[in-house]
Design an enzyme around this catalytic site. Structure first.
Site, PDB file in Angstrom:
ATOM      1  N   GLY A   1      -0.016  -6.287   5.535  1.00 46.42           N
ATOM      2  CA  GLY A   1       0.499  -4.984   5.114  1.00 46.42           C
ATOM      3  C   GLY A   1       1.483  -4.428   6.126  1.00 46.42           C
ATOM      4  O   GLY A   1       2.655  -4.796   6.166  1.00 46.42           O
ATOM      5  N   ARG A   2       0.956  -3.552   6.988  1.00 47.08           N
ATOM      6  CA  ARG A   2       1.823  -2.785   7.890  1.00 47.08           C
ATOM      7  C   ARG A   2       2.745  -3.598   8.799  1.00 47.08           C
ATOM      8  O   ARG A   2       3.866  -3.142   9.054  1.00 47.08           O
ATOM      9  CB  ARG A   2       0.965  -1.795   8.691  1.00 47.08           C
ATOM     10  CG  ARG A   2       0.482  -0.638   7.800  1.00 47.08           C
ATOM     11  CD  ARG A   2      -0.709   0.060   8.364  1.00 47.08           C
ATOM     12  NE  ARG A   2      -1.896  -0.797   8.332  1.00 47.08           N
ATOM     13  CZ  ARG A   2      -3.082  -0.422   8.782  1.00 47.08           C
ATOM     14  NH1 ARG A   2      -3.242   0.781   9.277  1.00 47.08           N
ATOM     15  NH2 ARG A   2      -4.110  -1.251   8.718  1.00 47.08           N
TER      16      ARG A   2
ATOM     17  N   THR B   1     -15.098  -5.484   5.530  1.00 42.51           N
ATOM     18  CA  THR B   1     -15.018  -5.529   7.004  1.00 42.51           C
ATOM     19  C   THR B   1     -15.348  -4.160   7.613  1.00 42.51           C
ATOM     20  O   THR B   1     -15.598  -4.057   8.803  1.00 42.51           O
ATOM     21  CB  THR B   1     -13.625  -5.998   7.467  1.00 42.51           C
ATOM     22  OG1 THR B   1     -12.640  -5.345   6.685  1.00 42.51           O
ATOM     23  CG2 THR B   1     -13.473  -7.493   7.289  1.00 42.51           C
TER      24      THR B   1
ATOM     25  N   LYS C   1       0.504  -7.712  -3.216  1.00 39.55           N
ATOM     26  CA  LYS C   1      -0.853  -7.203  -3.474  1.00 39.55           C
ATOM     27  C   LYS C   1      -0.763  -5.738  -3.893  1.00 39.55           C
ATOM     28  O   LYS C   1      -0.164  -4.918  -3.210  1.00 39.55           O
ATOM     29  CB  LYS C   1      -1.733  -7.316  -2.232  1.00 39.55           C
ATOM     30  CG  LYS C   1      -3.154  -6.784  -2.493  1.00 39.55           C
ATOM     31  CD  LYS C   1      -4.082  -7.081  -1.337  1.00 39.55           C
ATOM     32  CE  LYS C   1      -4.152  -5.994  -0.319  1.00 39.55           C
ATOM     33  NZ  LYS C   1      -4.923  -4.803  -0.724  1.00 39.55           N
TER      34      LYS C   1
ATOM     35  N   PRO D   1     -22.443  -6.542 -15.827  1.00 35.05           N
ATOM     36  CA  PRO D   1     -21.647  -7.695 -16.259  1.00 35.05           C
ATOM     37  C   PRO D   1     -20.764  -7.433 -17.483  1.00 35.05           C
ATOM     38  O   PRO D   1     -19.591  -7.810 -17.499  1.00 35.05           O
ATOM     39  CB  PRO D   1     -22.708  -8.764 -16.541  1.00 35.05           C
ATOM     40  CG  PRO D   1     -23.815  -8.431 -15.592  1.00 35.05           C
ATOM     41  CD  PRO D   1     -23.845  -6.913 -15.544  1.00 35.05           C
ATOM     42  N   ASN D   2     -21.295  -6.774 -18.496  1.00 35.85           N
ATOM     43  CA  ASN D   2     -20.518  -6.574 -19.722  1.00 35.85           C
ATOM     44  C   ASN D   2     -19.272  -5.721 -19.473  1.00 35.85           C
ATOM     45  O   ASN D   2     -18.194  -6.009 -20.000  1.00 35.85           O
ATOM     46  CB  ASN D   2     -21.418  -5.922 -20.792  1.00 35.85           C
ATOM     47  CG  ASN D   2     -20.719  -5.816 -22.129  1.00 35.85           C
ATOM     48  OD1 ASN D   2     -20.224  -6.822 -22.649  1.00 35.85           O
ATOM     49  ND2 ASN D   2     -20.632  -4.611 -22.663  1.00 35.85           N
TER      50      ASN D   2
ATOM     51  N   ASP E   1      -5.860  -6.123  -6.399  1.00 35.13           N
ATOM     52  CA  ASP E   1      -7.025  -5.959  -5.514  1.00 35.13           C
ATOM     53  C   ASP E   1      -7.805  -4.700  -5.906  1.00 35.13           C
ATOM     54  O   ASP E   1      -7.704  -3.668  -5.244  1.00 35.13           O
ATOM     55  CB  ASP E   1      -6.487  -5.870  -4.073  1.00 35.13           C
ATOM     56  CG  ASP E   1      -7.564  -5.679  -3.027  1.00 35.13           C
ATOM     57  OD1 ASP E   1      -8.739  -5.989  -3.305  1.00 35.13           O
ATOM     58  OD2 ASP E   1      -7.220  -5.216  -1.924  1.00 35.13           O
ATOM     59  N   LEU E   2      -8.563  -4.802  -7.008  1.00 38.93           N
ATOM     60  CA  LEU E   2      -9.287  -3.621  -7.502  1.00 38.93           C
ATOM     61  C   LEU E   2     -10.795  -3.719  -7.259  1.00 38.93           C
ATOM     62  O   LEU E   2     -11.525  -2.777  -7.549  1.00 38.93           O
ATOM     63  CB  LEU E   2      -8.993  -3.405  -9.001  1.00 38.93           C
ATOM     64  CG  LEU E   2      -7.521  -3.169  -9.346  1.00 38.93           C
ATOM     65  CD1 LEU E   2      -7.341  -2.962 -10.850  1.00 38.93           C
ATOM     66  CD2 LEU E   2      -6.954  -1.975  -8.591  1.00 38.93           C
ATOM     67  N   LYS E   3     -11.262  -4.857  -6.784  1.00 36.82           N
ATOM     68  CA  LYS E   3     -12.666  -5.021  -6.338  1.00 36.82           C
ATOM     69  C   LYS E   3     -13.678  -4.475  -7.356  1.00 36.82           C
ATOM     70  O   LYS E   3     -14.450  -3.559  -7.071  1.00 36.82           O
ATOM     71  CB  LYS E   3     -12.880  -4.333  -4.990  1.00 36.82           C
ATOM     72  CG  LYS E   3     -11.974  -4.817  -3.878  1.00 36.82           C
ATOM     73  CD  LYS E   3     -12.337  -4.138  -2.562  1.00 36.82           C
ATOM     74  CE  LYS E   3     -11.487  -4.583  -1.403  1.00 36.82           C
ATOM     75  NZ  LYS E   3     -10.091  -4.124  -1.419  1.00 36.82           N
ATOM     76  N   LEU E   4     -13.697  -5.080  -8.536  1.00 34.93           N
ATOM     77  CA  LEU E   4     -14.602  -4.581  -9.580  1.00 34.93           C
ATOM     78  C   LEU E   4     -16.076  -4.807  -9.224  1.00 34.93           C
ATOM     79  O   LEU E   4     -16.434  -5.823  -8.615  1.00 34.93           O
ATOM     80  CB  LEU E   4     -14.287  -5.266 -10.917  1.00 34.93           C
ATOM     81  CG  LEU E   4     -13.173  -4.614 -11.740  1.00 34.93           C
ATOM     82  CD1 LEU E   4     -11.833  -4.728 -11.056  1.00 34.93           C
ATOM     83  CD2 LEU E   4     -13.095  -5.217 -13.131  1.00 34.93           C
ATOM     84  N   HIS E   5     -16.913  -3.863  -9.624  1.00 32.91           N
ATOM     85  CA  HIS E   5     -18.365  -3.934  -9.363  1.00 32.91           C
ATOM     86  C   HIS E   5     -19.061  -3.015 -10.366  1.00 32.91           C
ATOM     87  O   HIS E   5     -19.040  -1.794 -10.220  1.00 32.91           O
ATOM     88  CB  HIS E   5     -18.644  -3.469  -7.916  1.00 32.91           C
ATOM     89  CG  HIS E   5     -20.055  -3.670  -7.478  1.00 32.91           C
ATOM     90  ND1 HIS E   5     -20.429  -3.575  -6.148  1.00 32.91           N
ATOM     91  CD2 HIS E   5     -21.188  -3.953  -8.153  1.00 32.91           C
ATOM     92  CE1 HIS E   5     -21.735  -3.804  -6.040  1.00 32.91           C
ATOM     93  NE2 HIS E   5     -22.206  -4.026  -7.249  1.00 32.91           N
ATOM     94  N   ASP E   6     -19.636  -3.610 -11.419  1.00 26.33           N
ATOM     95  CA  ASP E   6     -20.315  -2.803 -12.448  1.00 26.33           C
ATOM     96  C   ASP E   6     -21.264  -3.747 -13.189  1.00 26.33           C
ATOM     97  O   ASP E   6     -21.449  -4.899 -12.771  1.00 26.33           O
ATOM     98  CB  ASP E   6     -19.278  -2.177 -13.391  1.00 26.33           C
ATOM     99  CG  ASP E   6     -19.761  -0.868 -14.014  1.00 26.33           C
ATOM    100  OD1 ASP E   6     -20.928  -0.814 -14.463  1.00 26.33           O
ATOM    101  OD2 ASP E   6     -18.980   0.092 -14.055  1.00 26.33           O
TER     102      ASP E   6
ATOM    103  N   ASP F   1       0.849  -1.196   0.000  1.00 22.69           N
ATOM    104  CA  ASP F   1       0.000   0.000   0.000  1.00 22.69           C
ATOM    105  C   ASP F   1       0.884   1.244   0.000  1.00 22.69           C
ATOM    106  O   ASP F   1       0.950   1.991   0.977  1.00 22.69           O
ATOM    107  CB  ASP F   1      -0.939  -0.026   1.207  1.00 22.69           C
ATOM    108  CG  ASP F   1      -1.948  -1.155   1.114  1.00 22.69           C
ATOM    109  OD1 ASP F   1      -2.433  -1.427  -0.014  1.00 22.69           O
ATOM    110  OD2 ASP F   1      -2.256  -1.783   2.143  1.00 22.69           O
TER     111      ASP F   1
HETATM  112  O1  C5P Z   1      -1.725  -3.038   6.879  1.00 25.07           O
HETATM  113  P1  C5P Z   1      -2.700  -4.190   6.966  1.00 25.07           P
HETATM  114  O2  C5P Z   1      -2.061  -5.525   7.305  1.00 25.07           O
HETATM  115  O3  C5P Z   1      -3.890  -3.874   7.850  1.00 25.07           O
HETATM  116  O4  C5P Z   1      -3.229  -4.316   5.453  1.00 25.07           O
HETATM  117  C1  C5P Z   1      -4.246  -5.205   5.085  1.00 25.07           C
HETATM  118  C2  C5P Z   1      -4.518  -5.072   3.621  1.00 25.07           C
HETATM  119  O5  C5P Z   1      -5.657  -5.863   3.320  1.00 25.07           O
HETATM  120  C3  C5P Z   1      -4.841  -3.661   3.147  1.00 25.07           C
HETATM  121  O6  C5P Z   1      -4.354  -3.525   1.807  1.00 25.07           O
HETATM  122  C4  C5P Z   1      -6.345  -3.597   3.187  1.00 25.07           C
HETATM  123  O7  C5P Z   1      -6.875  -2.698   2.269  1.00 25.07           O
HETATM  124  C5  C5P Z   1      -6.708  -5.043   2.798  1.00 25.07           C
HETATM  125  N1  C5P Z   1      -8.028  -5.490   3.237  1.00 25.07           N
HETATM  126  C6  C5P Z   1      -8.414  -5.524   4.564  1.00 25.07           C
HETATM  127  N2  C5P Z   1      -9.672  -5.957   4.913  1.00 25.07           N
HETATM  128  C7  C5P Z   1     -10.512  -6.368   3.958  1.00 25.07           C
HETATM  129  C8  C5P Z   1     -10.144  -6.356   2.619  1.00 25.07           C
HETATM  130  C9  C5P Z   1      -8.864  -5.907   2.285  1.00 25.07           C
HETATM  131  O8  C5P Z   1      -7.636  -5.173   5.432  1.00 25.07           O
HETATM  132  N3  C5P Z   1     -11.691  -6.829   4.321  1.00 25.07           N
END
Ligand code: C5P
Length: 232
Positions: A210-211, A119, A32, A66-67, A59-64, A10
């Site tokens: 991530g972090r 979440t 990712k 179907p076509n 991880d672009l989470k598409l939502h539109d 990120d």
């Molecule tokens: O830094 P951290 O470990 O919290 O990063 C988690 C990654 O997972 C981030 O890129 C966050 O956007 C992604 N993510 C999440 N919860 C979700 C879906 C994706 O934390 N439900």
């Protein structure tokens, strides 16, 4: 693909991302790429990270409709991504169209997984903003079953839900789980967290971290610790 640790890069741009990845001299972590990096750096970031030998979860989470999703997925597939995703809320028809778009001329395709409920969406938001008057656990499981019915490979979910998803959708249906923290690390804004070892015990197939890695003083050691705990 088997169990693996996916590092959420990120970062705000390509330069920072490559500086981070350059530290990994002895391994090629699964990366990712989220919306921020993709929109800042453009599609070339996927090609460049792939060319460096990493696997990529886009991880672009598409939502539109179907076509539109089908055509967009054909583009993402052409970039060489290994995993891509959609919102299950886009319906079964949209998920099926996404799968169709992803399949390359040679018959191969990236894995396709679905986001169930984010979440960040809680029971109250679901009822008041989305007018869904069902318990959130039930909605998550219903969306996971829809994803399986549409032929998808798995879902993004909390490691706390991984076991239930496998019970409902089968062991081979992938659970990709963020919300991972070491026992001794800061939770940040994540509320429901698990350690890599606990996520392994819960049956997660991939953990997204991530972090705890990117913000660590020693990202390579933090990554190796994740792998040791999760993969063993
Ligand atoms: O830094 P951290 O470990 O919290 O990063 C988690 C990654 O997972 C981030 O890129 C966050 O956007 C992604 N993510 C999440 N919860 C979700 C879906 C994706 O934390 N439900």
């Amino acid at each position: 693909m088997g169990k693996d640790v996916i590092v959420a890069c990120d970062f705000a741009g390509a330069e920072q991302t490559f500086a981070f990845l350059d530290r990994f001299t002895g391994s090629k972590p699964f990366v990712k790429i989220g919306m921020e990096l993709f929109y800042a750096a453009g599609p070339d970031i996927v090609r460049e990270i792939k060319a460096r030998g990493h696997k990529v979860f886009l991880d672009l989470k598409l939502h539109d409709i179907p076509n539109t999703v089908k055509k967009a997925m054909a583009v993402l597939s052409g970039l060489g991504a290994d995993i891509v995703n959609v919102h299950a809320g886009g319906t079964c028809a949209m998920m099926s169209a996404a799968l169709e778009g992803l399949t390359r001329p040679d018959g191969t395709r990236p894995l396709l997984i679905a986001v169930t409920q984010l979440t960040s969406t809680d029971q109250q938001a679901m009822e008041q903003d989305l007018l869904i008057n069902q318990p959130i656990d039930r909605v998550v499981m219903h969306y996971a079953l829809n994803a399986r019915k549409a032929g998808l490979d798995g879902v993004v979910c909390s490691p706390l839900e991984a076991e239930k998803v496998h019970e409902a959708c089968g062991r081979s249906f992938l659970t990709v789980t963020p919300g991972i923290r070491f026992q001794d690390s800061d939770k940040g804004d994540q509320k429901r967290v698990m350690t890599p070892a606990a996520a392994k015990a819960a049956g997660s197939d991939y953990i997204v971290v991530g972090r705890p890695i990117t913000a660590s003083d020693d990202p390579v050691a933090a990554y190796e610790r994740c792998c040791a705990e999760f993969i063993g």
